[in-house]
Design a protein around this motif. Sequence first.
Motif: not given
Length: 342
Positions: A18-19, A24-25, A276-285, A293-297
């Motif tokens: 989805r991301i 978003l990458m 946005y630490q959760i999103e950063h840890h899931l997708f550090p790059g 933008k990734a946060q609500p997803i």
Amino acid sequence: MAPPRPTTGSDFAILSRRITGAGLMQRRPIYYVARLSVVSLMLIGGWTAFFLIGSSWWQLVTAAFLAVTFTQVALVAHDLAHRQVFRTKRPSEIAGRIAGNLGVGMSYGWWMDKHTRHHNNPNHDDLDPDVAPEVLIWATESALGRRGLKGFITRHQAALFFPLLTLLAIDLKVSSIKALRAGVVKHRKLESALLVLHAIGYLVALFTVLSPLQAIAFLLVHQALFGVYLGMTFAPNHKGMPHPTGAEDYLRKQVLTSRNVRGGWLTDAALGGLNYQIEHHLFPGMPAPNLRKAQPIVEAHCAEIGVAYVQTSLVTSYRQALGYLHEVSAPARAEHAARRAA
């Protein structure tokens, strides 16, 4: 720092598709050109003002401004380490050493190794260096048996947390020097030379332009505020969150140990996207501007699979972290009271 390779189940795979599908990458070169330009202008402007003002106690205002600027430079170094700015390793490392070693006086190689281990095992008592029992204690069993100054700090660590942050910038420099002396940093000679160049330039500027007393005051204010601001950007992210057992999959290990901070563009700028630490840890790059933008997803996906997703205000995040520190140190206070009563 290359993103860790997760061993994921279908939960993360679905989220990742989805991301990626949302684009978003993808790199954000225009954003980073603008951000690096602004931070560079802040750094140049701060030191230009320093030399123009000359010997004056108004330089303490300059010290405060440069403390903010140094933190922003460090946040840029963080994004460089995660290859959010450049896709390849070499330009990321070159820019990272300029920002880290030369810009703020911290070993980029040492910090990158430390931060990689944190990302791979966030909040793990044995594997995350950020929760290792040092000055502050993050696990109850580590609080016992401490005497003297260490014991006093442990018993009162919640109240002393922000005052101790004034020493963070100095600690980063000391830890960098120790790592370089131990030979655990790649390109040791280059990093050492850049750190020496930073230190010489910094101290010569202070003691040439300012009176000795003004120079010492500038150094103390600048480094103390730099440490406080830098520490405040990282403190809300994991402190007081669950400590994993090691059995969690990648998604749960990253989400359950992290906390997001709500806020608008000012919060994003002040914390460099680390809110946005959760999103950063899931997708550090993932580039920092895409995290919002990734946060609500990510939040919606966590709700679908029944994974707790924590998001608070900035003040609440500090309150939770301090409350956890106070709770963890309770056995140390009880132990101290028992010794005094004996």
